[in-house]
Design an enzyme around this catalytic site. Sequence first.
Site, PDB file in Angstrom:
ATOM      1  N   THR A 260      -2.599  42.989 -46.241  1.00 37.90           N
ATOM      2  CA  THR A 260      -3.770  42.135 -46.017  1.00 37.90           C
ATOM      3  C   THR A 260      -3.251  40.721 -45.743  1.00 37.90           C
ATOM      4  O   THR A 260      -2.039  40.504 -45.748  1.00 37.90           O
ATOM      5  CB  THR A 260      -4.683  42.113 -47.265  1.00 37.90           C
ATOM      6  N   CYS A 261      -4.175  39.769 -45.546  1.00 39.59           N
ATOM      7  CA  CYS A 261      -3.686  38.422 -45.264  1.00 39.59           C
ATOM      8  C   CYS A 261      -3.068  37.767 -46.501  1.00 39.59           C
ATOM      9  O   CYS A 261      -2.341  36.797 -46.388  1.00 39.59           O
ATOM     10  CB  CYS A 261      -4.787  37.555 -44.670  1.00 39.59           C
TER      11      CYS A 261
ATOM     12  N   GLN B 123     -13.678  42.725 -50.904  1.00 38.73           N
ATOM     13  CA  GLN B 123     -13.001  43.367 -49.770  1.00 38.73           C
ATOM     14  C   GLN B 123     -11.768  44.171 -50.171  1.00 38.73           C
ATOM     15  O   GLN B 123     -11.446  45.178 -49.562  1.00 38.73           O
ATOM     16  CB  GLN B 123     -12.564  42.322 -48.722  1.00 38.73           C
TER      17      GLN B 123
ATOM     18  N   SER C 252      -6.622  39.009 -56.909  1.00 42.55           N
ATOM     19  CA  SER C 252      -6.990  38.389 -55.634  1.00 42.55           C
ATOM     20  C   SER C 252      -7.005  36.868 -55.737  1.00 42.55           C
ATOM     21  O   SER C 252      -7.131  36.322 -56.832  1.00 42.55           O
ATOM     22  CB  SER C 252      -8.374  38.855 -55.199  1.00 42.55           C
TER      23      SER C 252
ATOM     24  N   ALA D 150     -25.902  20.573 -37.536  1.00 42.05           N
ATOM     25  CA  ALA D 150     -25.009  21.694 -37.201  1.00 42.05           C
ATOM     26  C   ALA D 150     -23.686  21.615 -37.953  1.00 42.05           C
ATOM     27  O   ALA D 150     -22.629  21.832 -37.398  1.00 42.05           O
ATOM     28  CB  ALA D 150     -24.756  21.703 -35.697  1.00 42.05           C
TER      29      ALA D 150
END
Lengths: 276, 420
Positions: free
Chosen positions: B50-51, B117, B110, B191
């Site tokens: 994974t990353c 995930q 994690s 935004a």
Amino acid sequence: MVENLLISSLIAGWLTFLLAAYAVFARTGSKIGRGFPAAGLVLVIALLTYYIVARSAELGHFPAFCWRDLLVIFAWSFTVILVVTFFRRGRPVIMAGGLVPPVILLTLAVLATPREVVPESFFFKADLGLHVIVSFLGYAALWLAFLSGGFYFVLERGLKSKKVDHYLRILPPLDDLDRLFYRASGVGFILLTLCIFSGAHFLRRLTGQWWSWDPKVVLTSITWLIYAVILHQRAVIGWRGRRAMLLSLLGVLLIVMTFVGVNVLFPGHGSSLLGR
Amino acid sequence: MNQLYMLGLSHDDVPVKIRERLGLDADQVNRLLHTLKVKSGVEEVCILSTCNRFECYYSTVEPKAARRQLNQILADISGLSEKKLDGAVRLRRGEWAAAHLFRVSAGCDSMVVGEPQILGQVKDAYGLADRQGTLGPVLRTLFEHSFRSGKRARSETPIGEKPVSVSYVAVEFGRRIFGELHQAKILVIGAGETALETVGCLKREGVRNILVANRTASRAQSLAKKIDGKPLSFAQLPQVLQQVDIVISSTAAKEPVLSRTMLAEAAEGRKGRALFLVDIAVPRDIEASAGELSGIFLYNIDDLKAQAEQNKRERQAAIQAAGQILHGELEAFKRWVAERQVAPTIVRLRQKLLALGEQEMVDFFGTSDNAAEQAKRKEYTRRLVERLLHEPSVALKKLGSERGGLLEVDAVRRLFKLEE
């Protein structure tokens, strides 16, 4: 047999309440959180219905003429209103809160000594039965409205303080509580209106008058007025939260006074008039 | 258990510049699994990439040779020298390797504790290895236990319960107010990056009705296109505030965009319906005192961050509770391994006694042509051996999981000459 039914429903009621309370405080999956309390509630309703039917068969009329039976019918009304609510969008916290009055009532029913007050004619029996059912269902709906109003108040305060702690997570969302409050108040109000009409009709048969200054009649009328105000303000200016909850609390207190206070002060049954 | 190893690196002890060199996609993992199986002499292998971590779980009877090979292969892939790679990776053996995988699956290891995930990624790693045929009984059972421990940790503890990102905290507050959010009507003002992230989270919740307001019409239009919303001008805000359920504001304005007066009017028109305001802008877009109005729920970036931090602390606290579940699963896995180690001894003992029993039957009663009689004698021998061996079998399984127990199992093998 009715004794056994009463004891069984009391045990089932307490177990269901404890299961629901456990589901509230322990983080549980769907089975314990919803399935088991729902099954318990259905069992309690079945047992109480069986008790009412058995008592009717035993007496030959609707069993609304002694304290024990009245308490059982009252408990049954709470569970019926609760089951409708719970199966639509139930949360263990609503189930646990909604089960508080019926388990207390059933405990009192087991402790109460059966003492029957026989009305004068069959018509009175039929009239009183309908009056009792309608008023008890109405009271149960109004209790649920108060419960959801109280929860709304607590959750609103929590959200305003900008923290969602564990105790707030056990509550349904604010919108759901508001909807439940509004609907339960509406249903309770309609049933309370029917209760007043059936009571007036019953009174007229008994005394020839539509109105009496009997404390129960007066208190019920005030309760009706309070809920009329709540519903009117909710529809017109959108009353929610504290004000609605406080008025609802007043309504519930009046109901408690109507049912418990007046009946204890004027021993008899359903209506103090029959005791005179 | 002693044949089980985990060689790998993670965010805990290796910087991203090294981790990224071993961030492999599914195809690369497939190729690596194949290479490892063929070249490194491992019996079973599974790779979790994974990353934040690269971990290679394998089972071998030649650990030194396997590690050497593994280092070489990984150095080739990463472009790092073998020495540097050797210093970066960590080797865990036996129950330490198993316990580590359980922690990883439960999200205890994690970067964001309890993130959901990782369990899916562990399952994907298992799936890849399964398709490549590099799994055997040890890794299969290990991973199955890890899935169970991950699932249990999530369902039985609050480790993954509360959101820890600002966007998800906002969504969580929204859920506490409205319940299901898919019918909610949203107004986005400005935004900002976090605002768009929050809109993304809301869209994942099923929100479809999005309005976008900006000072300039062209920016409103381009943003509306980007997030699949409907553009509107600032002049329409007072009207729109009466209709929407959630407002997310993140403009660069120096003065408040939504004043208390504007919101008080909106609240009046809403007849008590709740309005959830998320002010992510700095300086703030919404006048703070508006939060006092009935039916208005106003949260600024600090409120959301404070809740996210609180949730993180609660997740950390849940690691201890999850540890008990993981410990239980680890014990179950160790029992399985122990039983597996003594199983051949029990099978051989049973076979030997059966053969002896059947021979004694023939010697004592002679041979019989009657098939029914033969079956009867066979069944009698089998039942006698089963009864005789029941308690010794239970004792042997127990010995397998005890420290030094395997020596006693070995004594049984020698006593009955089971090696022959």
